[in-house]
Design a protein around this motif. Sequence first.
Motif, PDB file in Angstrom:
ATOM      1  N   UNK A 231       0.819  -1.220   0.000  1.00 30.19           N
ATOM      2  CA  UNK A 231       0.000   0.000   0.000  1.00 30.19           C
ATOM      3  C   UNK A 231       0.849   1.265   0.000  1.00 30.19           C
ATOM      4  N   UNK A 232       2.160   1.114   0.057  1.00 27.26           N
ATOM      5  CA  UNK A 232       3.027   2.299   0.015  1.00 27.26           C
ATOM      6  C   UNK A 232       3.012   2.883  -1.396  1.00 27.26           C
ATOM      7  N   UNK A 233       3.106   4.197  -1.501  1.00 26.33           N
ATOM      8  CA  UNK A 233       3.160   4.876  -2.794  1.00 26.33           C
ATOM      9  C   UNK A 233       4.466   5.658  -2.880  1.00 26.33           C
ATOM     10  N   UNK A 234       4.952   5.834  -4.099  1.00 31.70           N
ATOM     11  CA  UNK A 234       6.197   6.576  -4.298  1.00 31.70           C
ATOM     12  C   UNK A 234       5.880   7.918  -4.959  1.00 31.70           C
ATOM     13  N   UNK A 235       6.327   8.997  -4.328  1.00 35.84           N
ATOM     14  CA  UNK A 235       6.122  10.343  -4.885  1.00 35.84           C
ATOM     15  C   UNK A 235       7.460  11.053  -4.872  1.00 35.84           C
ATOM     16  N   UNK A 236       7.979  11.382  -6.046  1.00 29.40           N
ATOM     17  CA  UNK A 236       9.266  12.079  -6.152  1.00 29.40           C
ATOM     18  C   UNK A 236      10.323  11.390  -5.302  1.00 29.40           C
ATOM     19  N   UNK A 237      10.368  10.082  -5.429  1.00 25.24           N
ATOM     20  CA  UNK A 237      11.405   9.312  -4.745  1.00 25.24           C
ATOM     21  C   UNK A 237      11.128   9.051  -3.279  1.00 25.24           C
ATOM     22  N   UNK A 238      10.050   9.647  -2.751  1.00 28.98           N
ATOM     23  CA  UNK A 238       9.730   9.433  -1.333  1.00 28.98           C
ATOM     24  C   UNK A 238       8.676   8.333  -1.198  1.00 28.98           C
ATOM     25  N   UNK A 239       8.783   7.559  -0.123  1.00 28.48           N
ATOM     26  CA  UNK A 239       7.787   6.533   0.192  1.00 28.48           C
ATOM     27  C   UNK A 239       6.704   7.155   1.056  1.00 28.48           C
ATOM     28  N   UNK A 240       5.475   7.105   0.577  1.00 31.43           N
ATOM     29  CA  UNK A 240       4.362   7.710   1.327  1.00 31.43           C
ATOM     30  C   UNK A 240       3.242   6.696   1.543  1.00 31.43           C
ATOM     31  N   UNK A 241       2.438   6.923   2.579  1.00 32.95           N
ATOM     32  CA  UNK A 241       1.209   6.140   2.745  1.00 32.95           C
ATOM     33  C   UNK A 241       0.155   6.748   1.814  1.00 32.95           C
ATOM     34  N   UNK A 242      -0.924   6.033   1.594  1.00 33.87           N
ATOM     35  CA  UNK A 242      -1.939   6.501   0.635  1.00 33.87           C
ATOM     36  C   UNK A 242      -2.544   7.853   1.034  1.00 33.87           C
ATOM     37  N   UNK A 243      -2.971   8.038   2.307  1.00 32.24           N
ATOM     38  CA  UNK A 243      -3.555   9.365   2.620  1.00 32.24           C
ATOM     39  C   UNK A 243      -2.553  10.515   2.437  1.00 32.24           C
ATOM     40  N   UNK A 244      -1.302  10.314   2.807  1.00 34.12           N
ATOM     41  CA  UNK A 244      -0.315  11.396   2.595  1.00 34.12           C
ATOM     42  C   UNK A 244      -0.097  11.621   1.105  1.00 34.12           C
ATOM     43  N   UNK A 245      -0.057  10.512   0.343  1.00 32.22           N
ATOM     44  CA  UNK A 245       0.131  10.623  -1.096  1.00 32.22           C
ATOM     45  C   UNK A 245      -1.020  11.407  -1.725  1.00 32.22           C
ATOM     46  N   UNK A 246      -2.238  11.159  -1.237  1.00 30.49           N
ATOM     47  CA  UNK A 246      -3.392  11.859  -1.830  1.00 30.49           C
ATOM     48  C   UNK A 246      -3.409  13.330  -1.424  1.00 30.49           C
ATOM     49  N   UNK A 247      -3.008  13.609  -0.178  1.00 33.57           N
ATOM     50  CA  UNK A 247      -2.898  15.024   0.222  1.00 33.57           C
ATOM     51  C   UNK A 247      -1.852  15.723  -0.651  1.00 33.57           C
ATOM     52  N   UNK A 248      -0.738  15.020  -0.859  1.00 32.29           N
ATOM     53  CA  UNK A 248       0.380  15.570  -1.624  1.00 32.29           C
ATOM     54  C   UNK A 248      -0.055  15.894  -3.049  1.00 32.29           C
ATOM     55  N   UNK A 249      -0.947  15.059  -3.574  1.00 29.39           N
ATOM     56  CA  UNK A 249      -1.435  15.295  -4.952  1.00 29.39           C
ATOM     57  C   UNK A 249      -2.624  16.247  -4.967  1.00 29.39           C
ATOM     58  N   UNK A 250      -2.984  16.742  -3.772  1.00 34.61           N
ATOM     59  CA  UNK A 250      -4.075  17.716  -3.706  1.00 34.61           C
ATOM     60  C   UNK A 250      -5.446  17.107  -3.927  1.00 34.61           C
ATOM     61  N   UNK A 251      -5.524  15.775  -3.743  1.00 34.30           N
ATOM     62  CA  UNK A 251      -6.848  15.143  -3.886  1.00 34.30           C
ATOM     63  C   UNK A 251      -7.549  15.143  -2.528  1.00 34.30           C
TER      64      UNK A 251
END
Lengths: 200, 200
Positions: free
Chosen positions: A180-200
């Motif tokens: 369930x981990x997601x990768x954003x710009x080389x960082x490992x994020x959880x799904x809720x942080x990843x979605x906040x990061x993408x502004x969703x």
Amino acid sequence: MCQVSDWERVVEFHGHVCLGLAMGYRAALAALRVLEADPAADEELVAIVENDACGVDALQVLTGCTFGKGNLIFRDWGKPVYTIGRRDNGKAVRVVMKDTSWAVDEEFAALRRKVFGGEGTPEDRRRLQARQLEVAERILNAPEEDVCTVQETTISLPPRARIYPSVTCACCGERVMEPRARIEEGKTLCIPCSERHRGR
Amino acid sequence: MCQVSDWERVVEFHGHVCLGLAMGYRAALAALRVLEADPAADEELVAIVENDACGVDALQVLTGCTFGKGNLIFRDWGKPVYTIGRRDNGKAVRVVMKDTSWAVDEEFAALRRKVFGGEGTPEDRRRLQARQLEVAERILNAPEEDVCTVQETTISLPPRARIYPSVTCACCGERVMEPRARIEEGKTLCIPCSERHRGR
């Protein structure tokens, strides 16, 4: 050893008596009987449930197919249908619940529509609950052919539940299992942080 | 009245003792304590669970937030986090489970990886199960700060569960609740028949 009936255990788990719970109780007992199965201590049985209504709680208690064990598979199809299979011999049954309007009178049906339609007052909820026991008893005492049909069937059993290593979210610092981990710009994020990061 | 401990009720429901179940037990009791709440007979409490592992079974039994009552909300985020809220006063807590590698030795950890990694033999499963009790007892007896953190939080509570009228699928003839019915060339179908019809 303390003697608690199956129905008492189901009601204690669900928290109250209702028509749907009684239906699930009949479904679970019918399935176990035809499968000649004991409740699953681990994942010996798998249940595929086509709704997430009250009856599924009876199924969890009586078959041992529970949300937390990974042997309760939810298909959000809104159908009063439960398919239960054995891992050891592959035997499976499909239980289809029948229309049980025969078990309720118009006052009960109207109250139920009102309360579960989202328009019931607390007093309506109390009046409905006060009548659930008598209706549930009609279901519990009815001949099985008035409540459900049980057909043998075949299912492809899902793999057993797995656990995975955890990684740490670079944003919130909380643990998340690898799949369930997601990768954003080389960082490992959880799904809720990843979605906040993408502004969703 | 029969005296069965909360832990015994949790183990009976889950079917066996394990580390994850003990974690969920600690999470549920911590949440109820901070919320000053009783288990939900109906939908007085709502739980948002960020995983579907063993611990959630303890949460279902102890909080009354169950799959069949509609007050157990699943977010498939793979995180050991449970958020539980009260409908009456809106109070909510977020319980984050800590890494409990302190509670297990390398043999147990290796067995667990093997079994739940899908490579365990039946003998491995037996050996793992034989050691779960001692590990669970470490979790059950540990100070809360070694097991989880409990923070007060705010959540927007989902609406109460609803029921809907049923319609009949024109293909299989089985009942389906209205919001899950699909229309194909003017016919009302259930989702599985609709997907077969579309060749999916």
